[in-house]
Write a protein that holds these residues in place. Structure first.
Motif, PDB file in Angstrom:
ATOM      1  N   ASN A 130      -4.654  10.085  -9.263  1.00 17.93           N
ATOM      2  CA  ASN A 130      -5.416   9.446  -8.183  1.00 17.93           C
ATOM      3  C   ASN A 130      -5.545  10.407  -7.016  1.00 17.93           C
ATOM      4  O   ASN A 130      -4.582  10.659  -6.291  1.00 17.93           O
ATOM      5  N   TYR A 131      -6.746  10.950  -6.853  1.00 16.95           N
ATOM      6  CA  TYR A 131      -6.924  11.944  -5.798  1.00 16.95           C
ATOM      7  C   TYR A 131      -8.384  12.034  -5.377  1.00 16.95           C
ATOM      8  O   TYR A 131      -9.299  11.607  -6.090  1.00 16.95           O
ATOM      9  N   LEU A 132      -8.591  12.627  -4.198  1.00 17.20           N
ATOM     10  CA  LEU A 132      -9.919  12.976  -3.717  1.00 17.20           C
ATOM     11  C   LEU A 132      -9.837  14.364  -3.081  1.00 17.20           C
ATOM     12  O   LEU A 132      -8.999  14.597  -2.212  1.00 17.20           O
ATOM     13  N   VAL A 133     -10.683  15.268  -3.565  1.00 16.47           N
ATOM     14  CA  VAL A 133     -10.753  16.622  -3.017  1.00 16.47           C
ATOM     15  C   VAL A 133     -12.132  16.806  -2.394  1.00 16.47           C
ATOM     16  O   VAL A 133     -13.149  16.509  -3.021  1.00 16.47           O
ATOM     17  N   GLU A 134     -12.164  17.293  -1.157  1.00 19.64           N
ATOM     18  CA  GLU A 134     -13.434  17.517  -0.453  1.00 19.64           C
ATOM     19  C   GLU A 134     -13.426  18.881   0.204  1.00 19.64           C
ATOM     20  O   GLU A 134     -12.470  19.249   0.885  1.00 19.64           O
ATOM     21  N   GLU A 181       0.839  -1.194   0.000  1.00 17.17           N
ATOM     22  CA  GLU A 181       0.000   0.000   0.000  1.00 17.17           C
ATOM     23  C   GLU A 181       0.875   1.245   0.000  1.00 17.17           C
ATOM     24  O   GLU A 181       1.859   1.337   0.724  1.00 17.17           O
ATOM     25  N   ILE A 182       0.488   2.215  -0.833  1.00 14.43           N
ATOM     26  CA  ILE A 182       1.220   3.463  -0.940  1.00 14.43           C
ATOM     27  C   ILE A 182       0.591   4.476   0.002  1.00 14.43           C
ATOM     28  O   ILE A 182      -0.627   4.605   0.064  1.00 14.43           O
ATOM     29  N   THR A 183       1.415   5.179   0.720  1.00 16.73           N
ATOM     30  CA  THR A 183       0.906   6.200   1.627  1.00 16.73           C
ATOM     31  C   THR A 183       0.604   7.476   0.843  1.00 16.73           C
ATOM     32  O   THR A 183       1.478   8.012   0.163  1.00 16.73           O
ATOM     33  N   PRO A 184      -0.613   7.989   0.932  1.00 22.34           N
ATOM     34  CA  PRO A 184      -0.960   9.198   0.186  1.00 22.34           C
ATOM     35  C   PRO A 184      -0.446  10.460   0.875  1.00 22.34           C
ATOM     36  O   PRO A 184      -0.089  10.441   2.050  1.00 22.34           O
ATOM     37  N   THR A 185      -0.437  11.540   0.134  1.00 27.89           N
ATOM     38  CA  THR A 185      -0.155  12.854   0.703  1.00 27.89           C
ATOM     39  C   THR A 185      -1.488  13.510   1.036  1.00 27.89           C
ATOM     40  O   THR A 185      -2.440  13.417   0.260  1.00 27.89           O
ATOM     41  N   LYS A 186      -1.548  14.179   2.193  1.00 27.11           N
ATOM     42  CA  LYS A 186      -2.802  14.805   2.620  1.00 27.11           C
ATOM     43  C   LYS A 186      -2.581  16.278   2.949  1.00 27.11           C
ATOM     44  O   LYS A 186      -1.585  16.643   3.572  1.00 27.11           O
ATOM     45  N   LEU A 187      -3.536  17.088   2.512  1.00 22.28           N
ATOM     46  CA  LEU A 187      -3.532  18.512   2.812  1.00 22.28           C
ATOM     47  C   LEU A 187      -4.881  18.886   3.404  1.00 22.28           C
ATOM     48  O   LEU A 187      -5.920  18.443   2.916  1.00 22.28           O
ATOM     49  N   LYS A 230      -7.714   4.567  -4.883  1.00 21.90           N
ATOM     50  CA  LYS A 230      -6.930   4.605  -3.656  1.00 21.90           C
ATOM     51  C   LYS A 230      -6.357   3.212  -3.434  1.00 21.90           C
ATOM     52  O   LYS A 230      -7.067   2.301  -3.043  1.00 21.90           O
ATOM     53  N   ASN A 231      -5.069   3.063  -3.747  1.00 21.86           N
ATOM     54  CA  ASN A 231      -4.423   1.751  -3.629  1.00 21.86           C
ATOM     55  C   ASN A 231      -5.218   0.665  -4.342  1.00 21.86           C
ATOM     56  O   ASN A 231      -5.622  -0.345  -3.751  1.00 21.86           O
ATOM     57  N   SER A 232      -5.494   0.898  -5.619  1.00 24.11           N
ATOM     58  CA  SER A 232      -6.149  -0.043  -6.542  1.00 24.11           C
ATOM     59  C   SER A 232      -7.635  -0.264  -6.253  1.00 24.11           C
ATOM     60  O   SER A 232      -8.272  -1.094  -6.877  1.00 24.11           O
ATOM     61  N   LYS A 233      -8.207   0.477  -5.297  1.00 23.67           N
ATOM     62  CA  LYS A 233      -9.634   0.362  -4.989  1.00 23.67           C
ATOM     63  C   LYS A 233     -10.318   1.705  -5.197  1.00 23.67           C
ATOM     64  O   LYS A 233      -9.699   2.757  -5.051  1.00 23.67           O
ATOM     65  N   LEU A 234     -11.600   1.668  -5.536  1.00 26.50           N
ATOM     66  CA  LEU A 234     -12.338   2.906  -5.718  1.00 26.50           C
ATOM     67  C   LEU A 234     -12.401   3.696  -4.412  1.00 26.50           C
ATOM     68  O   LEU A 234     -12.430   3.123  -3.329  1.00 26.50           O
ATOM     69  N   TRP A 235     -12.408   5.003  -4.535  1.00 26.52           N
ATOM     70  CA  TRP A 235     -12.567   5.854  -3.366  1.00 26.52           C
ATOM     71  C   TRP A 235     -13.942   5.631  -2.749  1.00 26.52           C
ATOM     72  O   TRP A 235     -14.934   5.515  -3.457  1.00 26.52           O
ATOM     73  N   PHE A 256      -2.199  10.717  -4.589  1.00 29.11           N
ATOM     74  CA  PHE A 256      -1.027   9.864  -4.822  1.00 29.11           C
ATOM     75  C   PHE A 256      -0.309  10.427  -6.043  1.00 29.11           C
ATOM     76  O   PHE A 256      -0.905  10.522  -7.121  1.00 29.11           O
ATOM     77  N   ASP A 257       0.953  10.785  -5.898  1.00 33.40           N
ATOM     78  CA  ASP A 257       1.673  11.339  -7.040  1.00 33.40           C
ATOM     79  C   ASP A 257       2.776  10.396  -7.502  1.00 33.40           C
ATOM     80  O   ASP A 257       2.962   9.303  -6.967  1.00 33.40           O
ATOM     81  N   ALA A 258       3.535  10.841  -8.493  1.00 35.16           N
ATOM     82  CA  ALA A 258       4.599  10.002  -9.060  1.00 35.16           C
ATOM     83  C   ALA A 258       5.646   9.678  -8.009  1.00 35.16           C
ATOM     84  O   ALA A 258       6.218   8.591  -7.993  1.00 35.16           O
ATOM     85  N   GLN A 259       5.887  10.608  -7.108  1.00 37.93           N
ATOM     86  CA  GLN A 259       6.876  10.371  -6.056  1.00 37.93           C
ATOM     87  C   GLN A 259       6.407   9.269  -5.111  1.00 37.93           C
ATOM     88  O   GLN A 259       7.191   8.432  -4.677  1.00 37.93           O
ATOM     89  N   ASN A 260       5.086   9.247  -4.818  1.00 35.42           N
ATOM     90  CA  ASN A 260       4.543   8.174  -3.980  1.00 35.42           C
ATOM     91  C   ASN A 260       4.832   6.822  -4.617  1.00 35.42           C
ATOM     92  O   ASN A 260       5.220   5.866  -3.950  1.00 35.42           O
ATOM     93  N   GLN A 261       4.635   6.743  -5.931  1.00 31.31           N
ATOM     94  CA  GLN A 261       4.850   5.482  -6.639  1.00 31.31           C
ATOM     95  C   GLN A 261       6.314   5.055  -6.548  1.00 31.31           C
ATOM     96  O   GLN A 261       6.623   3.899  -6.327  1.00 31.31           O
ATOM     97  N   GLU A 262       7.200   6.022  -6.711  1.00 34.40           N
ATOM     98  CA  GLU A 262       8.630   5.727  -6.667  1.00 34.40           C
ATOM     99  C   GLU A 262       9.043   5.247  -5.283  1.00 34.40           C
ATOM    100  O   GLU A 262       9.821   4.300  -5.144  1.00 34.40           O
ATOM    101  N   ILE A 263       8.486   5.886  -4.256  1.00 33.27           N
ATOM    102  CA  ILE A 263       8.826   5.506  -2.876  1.00 33.27           C
ATOM    103  C   ILE A 263       8.405   4.068  -2.608  1.00 33.27           C
ATOM    104  O   ILE A 263       9.094   3.314  -1.931  1.00 33.27           O
ATOM    105  N   ALA A 264       7.242   3.705  -3.149  1.00 32.94           N
ATOM    106  CA  ALA A 264       6.723   2.370  -2.893  1.00 32.94           C
ATOM    107  C   ALA A 264       7.500   1.298  -3.626  1.00 32.94           C
ATOM    108  O   ALA A 264       7.555   0.164  -3.190  1.00 32.94           O
TER     109      ALA A 264
END
Length: 354
Positions: free
Chosen positions: A217-221, A31-37, A232-237, A51-59
């Motif tokens: 891959n993102y969710l804005v609320e 599982e990739i850890t997302p960035t949150k704001l 979100k990690n291969s599953k729908l939000w 989840f950005d390109a850097q998240n993918q690289e880290i994983a």
């Protein structure tokens, strides 16, 4: 002979164990850890998860932890600064709470205002949905919103039918036009208020910004209005719809999976006032009647494979339209998916979805 058989069985068991371990390890995706704001805007809170390109690289790669943390903080800080700037632009264009915004200056009668691309887009969206809903969605109800005490303007306590009738003179989106990035009103009584779908539009602005940064891959609320893209990690939000509890408590009605969709929820069960006569005054003003009384709908959740501003506007219109008119409307526009919560004739909570 027996020893050879035991060895053979043991080797087979060992092979099966290794095979099972291999299959399990293949199925266990890291599982990739997302960035949150998070923050505060438009009088409410916002949450951004991506989840950005850097998240993918880290994983996928083992890299230096110190370098990772430093670069993550830098990217997050720069992204936050850009997002804050975008929110400021939305407010500068559309906030009725900012006296110097374009929309406020237009309401004040300033005919020199040349509106920006944001205002133009919101105006066109409002015009489309106003026509589709036969006027139930109308951003020219600004004076009524103020009078009921839900806007930036002066509240009128215990509105009379005569006062409402006078305020209705300024209602009608067909009485305004947009030409060469200038807004022309037939009367000074007309006051714009796009707060009904400003949060949804803000969600779209941030979502598009993330997409421009190749974030898929993102969710804005913002205040409950949502735009979700990718997974979100291969599953729908997954997002929740609350029960319309009138006692102030919070509980879940259901959980919705968003497949590259936007969703907005509107309800009058929490944001309302009680006047001196004991009447319930809700924040959704019926543009057809000028009244702020609750329909038989308690909560409306609308989702669409499109912009959040659109579903935000539809949700507002449906609250004013009521259950039966909304169901009839959905027959014409099946692309809109809804969860409608209402009380039946026995005052029991019911759910309608399409």
């Amino acid at each position: 002979m027996i020893q050879n058989r035991i060895c053979t069985v043991f080797l087979r068991l060992l092979s099966i164990i290794f095979l099972l371990l291999f299959l399990i390890s293949c199925n266990q995706k890291k599982e990739i850890t997302p960035t949150k704001l998070t923050g505060f805007v438009f009088g409410t809170t916002y949450h951004i998860t991506y989840f950005d390109a850097q998240n993918q690289e880290i994983a996928q790669k083992i890299i230096n932890k110190t370098t990772t943390k430093t670069s993550e903080k830098l990217n997050k800080k720069l992204l936050q600064k850009s997002i804050d700037s975008l929110f400021n632009l939305v407010n500068k264009s559309l906030s009725t709470y900012l006296p110097t915004s374009d929309i406020s200056r237009i309401n004040q009668g300033d005919t020199t205002v040349v509106v920006d691309a944001m205002f133009v887009e919101v105006f066109k969206k409002a015009k489309k949905i106003h026509q589709q809903t036969d006027g139930y969605f109308d951003p020219t109800i600004g004076k009524l919103i103020d009078a009921y005490g839900f806007g930036a303007g002066k509240e009128i306590k215990n509105l009379t039918s005569e006062e409402i009738k006078k305020l209705m003179i300024g209602v009608g989106f067909d009485k305004v036009k947009l030409e060469n990035n200038k807004v022309y009103r037939e009367s000074d009584h007309i006051e714009f208020n796009v707060n009904a779908f400003a949060k949804g539009y803000g969600v779209d602005i941030i979502g598009r910004f993330l997409e421009d940064k190749n974030i898929e891959n993102y969710l804005v609320e913002i205040g409950g209005e949502i735009r979700a893209r990718g997974k979100k990690n291969s599953k729908l939000w997954k997002v929740a719809i609350e029960k319309p509890n009138i006692d102030g408590t919070r509980s879940l009605q259901k959980v919705i999976s968003l497949d590259n969709e936007s969703m907005a929820t509107s309800g009058n069960y929490r944001k309302f006032k009680i006047n001196e006569n004991g009447d319930k005054i809700v924040h959704t003003v019926n543009a057809k009647t000028g009244l702020a009384s609750q329909s038989n709908l308690l909560s409306v959740s609308v989702r669409l494979k499109g912009d959040c501003a659109d579903v935000d506007a539809y949700a507002t219109a449906f609250l004013a339209m009521g259950l039966e008119k909304t169901k009839a409307f959905l027959q014409k526009y099946p692309e809109l998916k809804v969860v409608l919560l209402y009380n039946d004739e026995n005052n029991e909570l019911k759910e309608y979805k399409n």
